[in-house]
Write an enzyme that holds these catalytic residues in place. Structure first.
Site, mmCIF file in Angstrom:
data_model
loop_
_atom_site.group_PDB
_atom_site.id
_atom_site.type_symbol
_atom_site.label_atom_id
_atom_site.label_comp_id
_atom_site.label_asym_id
_atom_site.label_seq_id
_atom_site.Cartn_x
_atom_site.Cartn_y
_atom_site.Cartn_z
ATOM 1 N N ARG A 181 0.601 -1.181 -0.121
ATOM 2 C CA ARG A 181 0.095 -0.135 -0.118
ATOM 3 C C ARG A 181 0.744 1.368 -0.064
ATOM 4 O O ARG A 181 0.301 2.425 -0.326
ATOM 5 C CB ARG A 181 -1.125 -0.041 1.326
ATOM 6 C CG ARG A 181 -1.985 -0.893 0.745
ATOM 7 C CD ARG A 181 -3.151 -1.185 1.670
ATOM 8 N NE ARG A 181 -2.579 -1.201 3.326
ATOM 9 C CZ ARG A 181 -2.488 -2.322 3.841
ATOM 10 N NH1 ARG A 181 -2.720 -3.610 3.548
ATOM 11 N NH2 ARG A 181 -1.875 -2.401 5.136
ATOM 12 N N GLU A 217 2.545 -5.869 13.105
ATOM 13 C CA GLU A 217 1.593 -5.884 14.128
ATOM 14 C C GLU A 217 0.854 -7.243 14.327
ATOM 15 O O GLU A 217 0.671 -7.629 15.625
ATOM 16 C CB GLU A 217 0.343 -4.920 13.543
ATOM 17 C CG GLU A 217 -0.789 -4.823 14.415
ATOM 18 C CD GLU A 217 -1.846 -4.041 14.016
ATOM 19 O OE1 GLU A 217 -2.716 -4.043 14.764
ATOM 20 O OE2 GLU A 217 -1.765 -3.351 13.011
#
Length: 172
Positions: A60, A97
Site C-alpha cells: 500500500r 503488528e
C-alpha cells in the site's frame, strides 16, 4: 471541497485476525476526488521538506508513495518484500503488528546524500517504517520525513521512529 478522510476509510473488525480493527483504504482509493484530495493534502503537508525521492514499502506504500512522488515531481523507489526485486538488493527483517516479514531495496535505488521521504498508508507499530529507514540509511540516504494517510496512535509507532518528522492525515 474539504474532506474528512476518516469518512472514506472503512474499519473491518477481526481482520486479518481476531482483535484487529483493520483500516481499509480501498474505500478511499475507489473515490477519485477523495483519493486525489488525500494525495494533495499529503503533498501540502510535506511541501516544506526538500525531497529528492519518495520511497514506499510494499504494497500500500506504492498506492500512496507513487502518486505523491508524481505530485511532488520527484522519483519513486519501491521497497519490496524479499525475492521480488530483480537486481542486486539489500534486505532487513522486521516485526509486523501480526507477524514477521523481510523487506528489500535495490542497491542502486538511493544515492548517498539523497533526501528521502517515506510514504505509506498506515503507521501502526512503526516496524515497517523503521526497517525502511534502516535500508535507506544503509545506502546513504537522508530521511527527511514520513507521510501517512493513517496513524494508529494507540500502537505508539512514533516511539519507534523518535526524531523522525511524521505527517499523518488521519489519526485513530
Amino acid at each position: 471541497m474539504s474532506y474528512n478522510f476518516k469518512d472514506y476509510i472503512r474499519v473491518i473488525p477481526d481482520f486479518p485476525q481476531p482483535g484487529i480493527r483493520f483500516k481499509d483504504i480501498t474505500t478511499l482509493l475507489k473515490d477519485g476526488p477523495a483519493y486525489k484530495a488525500a494525495i494533495e493534502a499529503l503533498k501540502e503537508s510535506v511541501a516544506d521538506l526538500k525531497i529528492d525521492v519518495v520511497a514506499g514499502p510494499e504494497a500500500r506504500g506504492f498506492v500512496i508513495g507513487a502518486p505523491l512522488a508524481l505530485a511532488l515531481g520527484v522519483g519513486f523507489v519501491p521497497i519490496r518484500k524479499s525475492g521480488k526485486l530483480p537486481g542486486e538488493t539489500i534486505e532487513a527483517s522486521y516485526d509486523l503488528e501480526y507477524g514477521k516479514d523481510k523487506l528489500a531495496l535495490h542497491k542502486d535505488s538511493i544515492q548517498p546524500g539523497q533526501r528521502v521521504l517515506i510514504a505509506d498508508d498506515l503507521l501502526a507499530t512503526g516496524g515497517t517504517i523503521a526497517t525502511t529507514t534502516q535500508l535507506i540509511r544503509q545506502l546513504g540516504g537522508e530521511i527527511v520525513g514520513a507521510a501517512f494517510l493513517i496513524e494508529l496512535g494507540y500502537l505508539d509507532g512514533r516511539q519507534k521512529l523518535q526524531g523522525m518528522n511524521i505527517r499523518s492525515l488521519v489519526t485513530y
